[in-house]
Design a protein around this motif. Structure first.
Motif, PDB file in Angstrom:
ATOM      1  N   ARG A  19      59.579  73.076  73.195  1.00 39.74           N
ATOM      2  CA  ARG A  19      59.745  72.343  72.032  1.00 39.74           C
ATOM      3  C   ARG A  19      58.283  72.132  71.640  1.00 39.74           C
ATOM      4  O   ARG A  19      57.289  72.478  72.133  1.00 39.74           O
ATOM      5  CB  ARG A  19      60.078  70.805  72.512  1.00 39.74           C
ATOM      6  N   ASN A  21      54.992  70.661  70.200  1.00 34.13           N
ATOM      7  CA  ASN A  21      54.056  69.554  71.177  1.00 34.13           C
ATOM      8  C   ASN A  21      54.186  69.593  72.464  1.00 34.13           C
ATOM      9  O   ASN A  21      53.694  68.487  72.925  1.00 34.13           O
ATOM     10  CB  ASN A  21      54.198  68.148  70.142  1.00 34.13           C
ATOM     11  N   VAL A  22      54.480  70.750  73.224  1.00 34.04           N
ATOM     12  CA  VAL A  22      54.140  70.484  74.624  1.00 34.04           C
ATOM     13  C   VAL A  22      52.991  71.075  75.167  1.00 34.04           C
ATOM     14  O   VAL A  22      52.794  71.184  76.330  1.00 34.04           O
ATOM     15  CB  VAL A  22      55.530  71.255  75.245  1.00 34.04           C
ATOM     16  N   ASN A  99      56.766  69.467  78.699  1.00 32.15           N
ATOM     17  CA  ASN A  99      55.847  68.222  78.594  1.00 32.15           C
ATOM     18  C   ASN A  99      56.346  67.316  79.868  1.00 32.15           C
ATOM     19  O   ASN A  99      57.458  66.750  79.834  1.00 32.15           O
ATOM     20  CB  ASN A  99      55.893  67.378  77.470  1.00 32.15           C
ATOM     21  N   GLU A 101      55.442  64.586  80.955  1.00 32.57           N
ATOM     22  CA  GLU A 101      55.556  63.114  80.469  1.00 32.57           C
ATOM     23  C   GLU A 101      56.864  62.695  79.919  1.00 32.57           C
ATOM     24  O   GLU A 101      57.454  61.615  80.004  1.00 32.57           O
ATOM     25  CB  GLU A 101      54.532  62.421  79.630  1.00 32.57           C
ATOM     26  N   GLU A 102      57.509  63.686  79.218  1.00 28.15           N
ATOM     27  CA  GLU A 102      58.855  63.486  78.549  1.00 28.15           C
ATOM     28  C   GLU A 102      60.068  63.751  79.402  1.00 28.15           C
ATOM     29  O   GLU A 102      61.141  63.441  79.015  1.00 28.15           O
ATOM     30  CB  GLU A 102      58.784  64.342  77.169  1.00 28.15           C
ATOM     31  N   GLY A 105      65.326  66.552  78.339  1.00 32.99           N
ATOM     32  CA  GLY A 105      66.161  66.134  77.242  1.00 32.99           C
ATOM     33  C   GLY A 105      66.907  67.002  76.597  1.00 32.99           C
ATOM     34  O   GLY A 105      67.384  68.017  76.898  1.00 32.99           O
ATOM     35  N   GLU A 108      65.159  70.440  75.427  1.00 31.44           N
ATOM     36  CA  GLU A 108      64.825  71.260  76.696  1.00 31.44           C
ATOM     37  C   GLU A 108      66.395  71.936  77.006  1.00 31.44           C
ATOM     38  O   GLU A 108      66.672  73.325  77.055  1.00 31.44           O
ATOM     39  CB  GLU A 108      64.547  70.530  77.968  1.00 31.44           C
TER      40      GLU A 108
END
Length: 305
Positions: A19, A21-22, A99, A101-102, A105, A108
């Motif tokens: 995605r 910004n990873v 990421n 932290e994320e 979702g 993904e």
């Protein structure tokens, strides 16, 4: 599978998918050892395939940093998705970067759906592990194991370099025996002109507001070094879609454009290893992201993929 005793020369192409910004561009720059892909906290900043070459004693790893996979909203978005998805069929190995932290979702899930028809080996690379607790990491790994049979799962921090060497060793284990495609000192297949326009775009992304990033392109007008002169003259145009955006890029009394130029010039001089005179202009091309002819003029050619 990885074999530490294997002494044959390996080479292959590795696509970095994920995605927006990873941390794909941060990872590529870390591995290559210098900046060839622009970095920004604004998503979807990579638009073309950026190819980075890492040559080691026993192998050559050619990385392809693709645009972040997302739902397209204009012709430029369609182009970016075609680039990202086509690389899945062309490479020896896929790194699916997420990421830490994320968590998992819909984004993904959307990408994993694309993997169902892919026969290429896929690693799950969990980036930004420096930002979470180890207990969270174990739970995240378990959740991804349920979603897809990844060949390897490797947690890393592209920012700090944590576990990068281990990942490179595992990548080599999956590459075929092959030739050295590029000279040992070559780190990218992109011409200097392309990287220079990307460096200018990066500085503008860092300095301008949210409304600017995706409606901006940078076009090289001229790059020359006159005989006997040590300075390279670079002239480039920043393209935006609206007059109001042009005003933001130029700034009050030209201060914003001057700041963009000063910051970009430092990176360009590092890239070229010489003094640079950088001249920037700003031009409005209304709705360029939806015009196929202008996309081609600005270097977005989907017939190449």
């Amino acid at each position: 599978m990885y074999n530490a005793n294997d002494t044959t020369f390996k080479s292959g192409f590795i696509s970095i998918i994920g995605r927006p910004n990873v941390g794909k561009s941060t990872f590529l720059n870390r591995v290559i050892g210098q900046k060839i892909a622009i970095m920004s906290d604004k998503p979807q900043t990579t638009r073309n395939k950026v190819q980075g070459v890492l040559t080691l004693d026993d192998s050559q790893l050619i990385f392809i940093d693709t645009p972040g996979i997302h739902k397209p909203k204009h012709k430029l978005g369609d182009f970016m998705m075609k680039v990202a998805q086509n690389t899945l069929k062309e490479v020896d190995l896929i790194l699916f970067m997420v990421n830490a932290e994320e968590g998992f979702g819909r984004g993904e899930e959307f990408i994993i759906e694309k993997f169902q028809t892919v026969k290429t080996p896929i690693f799950l690379v969990i980036n930004k592990i420096d930002l979470i607790h180890p207990d969270q990491l174990l739970a995240l790994i378990d959740s991804y194991k349920e979603k897809y049979p990844f060949k390897e799962i490797v947690p890393i921090s592209a920012l700090t370099g944590n576990n990068i060497e281990k990942l490179l060793e595992q990548i080599k284990g999956y590459l075929p025996e092959g030739p050295q495609y590029y000279p040992a000192d070559q780190v990218t297949d992109h011409p200097e002109r392309f990287i220079i326009t990307e460096l200018i775009r990066e500085k503008a992304l860092h300095l301008t507001r949210e409304e600017i990033p995706h409606s901006m392109a940078v076009v090289m007008e001229k790059m020359e070094q006159k005989p006997g002169k040590e300075v390279v003259h670079v002239m480039a145009t920043i393209i935006v879609e609206r007059d109001s955006q042009k005003g933001i890029i130029i700034g009050k009394q030209g201060k914003m454009l001057k700041e963009i130029g000063q910051r970009a010039r430092i990176d360009i001089e590092n890239l070229l290893g010489t003094k640079v005179f950088l001249e920037l202009w700003v031009k409005v091309q209304k709705d360029w992201r939806n015009r196929a002819s202008q996309l081609r003029d600005f270097g977005f050619r989907d017939d190449e993929y």
